[in-house]
Design a protein around this motif. Structure first.
Motif, PDB file in Angstrom:
ATOM      1  N   TRP A  10      -4.931   4.740   6.088  1.00  0.00           N
ATOM      2  CA  TRP A  10      -3.920   3.863   6.316  1.00  0.00           C
ATOM      3  C   TRP A  10      -2.631   3.814   6.708  1.00  0.00           C
ATOM      4  O   TRP A  10      -2.430   2.673   7.659  1.00  0.00           O
ATOM      5  CB  TRP A  10      -2.908   4.675   4.016  1.00  0.00           C
ATOM      6  N   VAL A  26       0.968  -1.587   0.105  1.00  0.00           N
ATOM      7  CA  VAL A  26      -0.194   0.157   0.041  1.00  0.00           C
ATOM      8  C   VAL A  26       0.767   1.184  -0.478  1.00  0.00           C
ATOM      9  O   VAL A  26       0.640   2.272  -0.568  1.00  0.00           O
ATOM     10  CB  VAL A  26      -0.917  -0.053   1.698  1.00  0.00           C
ATOM     11  N   GLU A  27       1.580   1.147   1.159  1.00  0.00           N
ATOM     12  CA  GLU A  27       2.773   2.121   1.043  1.00  0.00           C
ATOM     13  C   GLU A  27       3.808   2.509  -0.469  1.00  0.00           C
ATOM     14  O   GLU A  27       3.315   4.404  -0.193  1.00  0.00           O
ATOM     15  CB  GLU A  27       4.436   2.058   1.580  1.00  0.00           C
ATOM     16  N   GLU A  38      -9.187   5.295  -1.471  1.00  0.00           N
ATOM     17  CA  GLU A  38      -9.019   6.198  -0.098  1.00  0.00           C
ATOM     18  C   GLU A  38      -9.529   4.344   1.064  1.00  0.00           C
ATOM     19  O   GLU A  38      -9.748   2.897   0.389  1.00  0.00           O
ATOM     20  CB  GLU A  38     -10.412   6.603   0.121  1.00  0.00           C
ATOM     21  N   HIS A  77       1.970   2.475  -3.536  1.00  0.00           N
ATOM     22  CA  HIS A  77       0.618   2.046  -4.357  1.00  0.00           C
ATOM     23  C   HIS A  77      -0.942   2.451  -4.311  1.00  0.00           C
ATOM     24  O   HIS A  77      -1.123   2.155  -3.422  1.00  0.00           O
ATOM     25  CB  HIS A  77       0.604   0.592  -4.950  1.00  0.00           C
ATOM     26  N   GLY A  78      -0.584   3.533  -4.889  1.00  0.00           N
ATOM     27  CA  GLY A  78      -2.125   4.257  -4.649  1.00  0.00           C
ATOM     28  C   GLY A  78      -2.862   3.373  -4.754  1.00  0.00           C
ATOM     29  O   GLY A  78      -3.372   3.482  -5.885  1.00  0.00           O
TER      30      GLY A  78
END
Lengths: 538, 338
Positions: A364, A213-214, A220, A216-217
């Motif tokens: 996130w 996740v860090e 929300e 790749h966007g």
């Protein structure tokens, strides 16, 4: 047999997916239905289990090729594939093959299972003398098990869908569960009528893609359901016609192995299909996978085993509700109905992860912090599922993600090596790694994967130049290669010489910068166990 | 055996030494047999120019015709065809009536690019064993030639360039000789230029070849056969051929895993080494009192010979613990880096 053998050759001779697809498509359009059904069976990776004892096959091959047993074993170790070794060693004069694939399977191959032990050699010889050169290898592959030809079941499904202009989802669904390879089944598979399904039939599983996740966007955090990612047996629980069926992702029916789960699941309303995970579970926490494994192989389950290793079904999703396929409904709605259904049976719901002292919607950062605590929950990380996503077939990008924790790592010394199989035959690719202890290096894990092809060749050359001793096919190697190993979990184990069992060990990178004496020790592993370990094996 | 290699004390020379020595007798010009740095080289006449191409034009090399013998120290030495590549020889050493033969690399299959293996008899035989496992049995050479030709024709029908990888010295010329140029134009990788020329100069008939680099810009290669060295596979050199089918020609292609690992479309089984049956047949024909096995599956083949009643032992090579079984097609092989 000839047609399927040509297809096998065409697939084997190309490295391009499109050529494989085209070859299969052409085959399915022209093959007779009985043959096509068996072709699907084998191409999807199915095989006959325990058809004939490989020892008997070896003996037959040695006898009929007049090869001594040590020479046969040396050849096998070098070729890396039993069927291929036999194929290369045993001579035959037959020039052509009569009969199709279905004929060979039913009249020649399947009967080998029931033939009296003293007749097996004769039967094999009969087959061998009536099969032409281009079909011989295929015959042995079918007899020994796997075809392993480099097509996925998904690709087979696409070929059938293309050949008969059907939606791939429909073909996938029709092929899920117990699919008997008969001409009749094949006709049903390619029929363009929408038929009623078998009561036992599961749905194709929806699978998640790995994500970081860090970097790749993906949108929300609020749009996603975040759950723990458990390490168990992904399964579907089906209640239809007052009958209960449990299917694993490996498409095995396992009701009889989990009477404890079935007992509870009987309370489910009719026309219900749950997607979830079978887990060994005690005191609100999963037990290590190795514990669950003890229940996998058992056909009959004793009350003692059920007490020692209790299992639960952790429900993730609802696919059928009141007899209706609801896979196209959004996850938010499916989860709402899931909670309703579970109210009627004491089945555990996979709850959204709880963020401590959370007041508003999760972000996130909070999830990332929570993910760091996965090991203490006995989880492998987080699952992220979009609230508005339908339940899709297979591994479709975008809606479901698995956000796994970083593996544990340690630097270990390669001490034994063995040649690989199949694509990796004749290269040393199966390694045993050791860590330092007071008395020297103690083996603690085997790892097979993680190096690139060029690294494998390089390591292979180093191993060959540094063999210290031979134990059959295994080579003792001078301690000069250091690799960083990654693994998912670690626990104390009395069954391992080192005293530890690691889960999913694999090579993370080759530490060319390190000497053997720089590698880690068993004491370092002990520290990892204290920090991250699971309870010891029962 | 000495650290520098196989040594003959009565003649004070080494055969295919792997370190520089005073007198080196060379079986053939492949890089694992003909190494750099010795003071004097002795080889078969047909090997002289190949050796110069490899080791430099300034080396001191003497050629001897097949069957001619000379006295070296107290031994009588002669070269006899081994059928491996152009100029490849068995070395016969006779000392006070005791005959030894070092086969070097050899094959028994027909090959019109070099004289065929000459069976001799000897008291002592030193044999290679590159393919000394019973799984290696070569198919009929003419069938392999047909397979390669039909693969080329199929590719032409699909408008796909055929790229065939093979060992630069020996294998490529043998394949060229099989192919002829009636199907389409044949192009070669730069590393093949010198050895092909050497074969032509020695009088071997080969079809016309052009260097890929000499093809006109925007040349349509879709009907062409490109011969290249294995080390070119996966490099930018082959990316110029957009639609291509790749194949490797080697004895190792007998094993499916070898082929699949290279991610080649096809593998054709064709070797310049003796297969299992030929190795055994040769030992029977030579009928020696003792056999030394080297280069390849030395342990296995010598053990099998002992099982058959021969007095056979492996000849240990000094440098490498276990022989690199990939050498026939390894990227570092003869000529491929030139």
């Amino acid at each position: 047999m000839k047609e399927f053998s040509s297809l096998y050759k065409a697939i084997d001779e190309t490295t391009k997916t499109n050529s494989k697809l085209a070859a299969m498509q052409a085959y399915f359009q022209t093959a007779c239905h009985d043959d096509a059904a068996w072709a699907i069976f084998f191409l999807s990776g199915e095989r006959f289990k325990r058809l004939i004892n490989t020892r008997v096959l070896r003996e037959w091959a040695m006898q009929s090729s007049q090869t001594s047993s040590w020479l046969f074993e040396e050849s096998y170790s070098w070729v890396g594939d039993l069927a291929e070794t036999v194929f290369l060693l045993v001579p035959s004069r037959a020039t052509t093959t009569e009969g199709g694939l279905a004929f060979w399977v039913k009249e020649r191959i399947e009967p080998l299972r029931t033939v009296a032990p003293d007749r097996v050699h004769d039967e094999l010889m009969t087959c061998w003398q009536s099969i032409g050169p281009s079909e011989r290898f295929l015959f042995l592959k079918l007899v020994t098990g796997g075809l392993r030809v480099g097509v996925s079941k998904r690709l087979v499904i696409r070929a059938i869908a293309n050949a008969f202009q059907l939606p791939t989802e429909l073909v996938a669904h029709r092929l899920t569960g117990t699919w008997l390879p008969t001409g009749e089944s094949f006709r049903a598979l390619i029929s363009n009528q929408i038929e009623s399904q078998l009561p036992s039939q599961p749905y194709p599983f929806c699978l998640a893609n790995p994500i970081d996740v860090e970097s790749h966007g993906i949108g929300e955090a609020n749009d996603f359901l975040a759950e723990w990612k458990w390490d168990g047996i992904r399964s579907q629980l089906i209640k239809r016609g007052d009958q209960l069926y449990v299917w694993t992702r490996g498409e095995e029916r396992v009701e009889d192995r989990y009477p404890d789960i079935c007992q509870i699941a009987r309370q489910l309303p009719d026309g219900t299909v749950l997607d979830g995970e079978i887990l060994a579970w005690r005191n609100d926490k999963p037990l290590p996978f190795t514990d669950l494994q003890k229940r996998l192989g058992r056909k009959t389950v004793s009350p003692k085993l059920m007490r020692d290793i209790p299992v639960v079904f952790m429900a993730y999703d609802l696919l059928e509700y009141r007899g209706r396929d609801i896979r196209s409904e959004p996850l938010s709605l499916r989860r709402k109905w899931l909670a309703e259904v579970l109210n009627q049976a004491e089945i555990r719901l996979s709850e959204p992860v709880a963020i401590p002292e959370q007041s508003d919607a999760p972000n996130w950062e909070q999830l990332a912090r929570l993910r760091e605590t996965s090991r203490s929950h006995g989880a492998e990380g987080l699952m992220l599922k979009k609230w508005d996503s339908p339940y899709q077939v297979g591994r479709v990008r975008g809606a479901w993600w698995k956000w796994k924790i970083e593996p544990l790592t340690i630097d270990a010394v390669l001490v034994y090596a063995q040649k690989g199989h199949g694509k990796r035959s004749s290269l040393f690719t199966d390694y045993t790694f050791a860590l330092w202890d007071r008395d020297g290096l103690v083996p603690f894990a085997k790892a097979y994967s993680g190096l690139s092809d060029s690294e494998i060749r390089e390591v292979d050359a180093i191993i060959k130049a540094n063999v210290k001793e031979k134990f059959g096919p295994v080579r003792g190697v001078a301690p000069i290669l250091v690799m960083e190993l990654a693994f998912e979990n670690i626990q104390l184990s009395s069954r391992h010489k080192s005293g530890f069992a690691v889960r999913f060990p694999r090579i993370l990178r080759w530490r060319k910068d390190k000497l053997a004496r720089d590698a880690n020790s068993l004491d370092d592993l002990r520290v990892l166990v204290q920090a991250h370990g699971m309870p010891s094996q029962s | 055996m000495r650290p520098a290699g196989l040594f003959c004390p009565q003649g004070d020379f080494y055969i295919d030494p792997w370190r520089p020595v005073t007198r080196a007798v060379i079986t053939h010009a492949h890089s694992d047999h003909a190494r750099w740095g010795s003071k004097q080289y002795l080889c078969a006449t047909d090997s002289v120019s190949l050796l110069r191409d490899r080791l430099g034009t300034d080396i001191a090399v003497t050629g001897l015709n097949y069957g001619e013998s000379i006295l070296v120290g107290s031994v009588r030495l002669s070269f006899h065809p081994a059928g491996h590549i152009l100029g490849s020889s068995q070395i016969r050493i006779e000392n006070a009536g005791h005959v030894s033969i070092v086969t070097g690399d050899y094959k028994r299959e027909p090959d019109t690019t070099c004289p065929g293996f000459e069976p001799l008899s000897a008291h002592c035989l030193v044999t290679e064993s590159t393919f000394g496992l019973p799984v290696f049995k070569w198919p009929d050479t003419t069938l392999t030639a047909q397979d390669i030709r039909s693969w080329w024709l199929d590719n032409q029908a699909l408008g796909v360039t055929s790229i065939l990888y093979g060992y630069a010295l020996g294998k490529s010329q043998r394949v060229l000789n099989m192919l002829q140029d009636d199907i389409g134009p044949i192009f070669i990788h730069g590393a093949l230029h010198k050895p092909i020329d050497a074969y032509r100069l020695a009088g071997v008939r080969l079809p016309e070849t052009k260097l890929v680099s000499q093809a006109p810009k925007d040349f349509d290669f879709s009907r062409a056969m490109i011969l290249a060295v294995p080390s070119a596979h996966g490099t930018s050199w082959i990316n110029r051929f957009r639609n291509r089918s790749t194949a490797m020609v080697s004895g190792w292609m007998q094993i499916r895993g070898n082929r699949r690992r290279r991610a080649m479309d096809r593998g054709f089984v064709l070797s310049d080494h003796a297969d299992w049956d030929s190795l055994i047949r040769t030992v029977r024909e030579v009928a020696p009192e003792e056999v030394w096995v080297t280069h390849g599956f030395a342990d296995i083949f010598s053990r099998h010979l002992r099982d058959l009643g021969w007095n056979a032992l492996p000849l240990k090579t000094e440098f490498i613990g276990e022989v690199n079984e990939d050498k026939e097609s390894a990227p570092t092989a003869a000529g491929e880096t030139e």
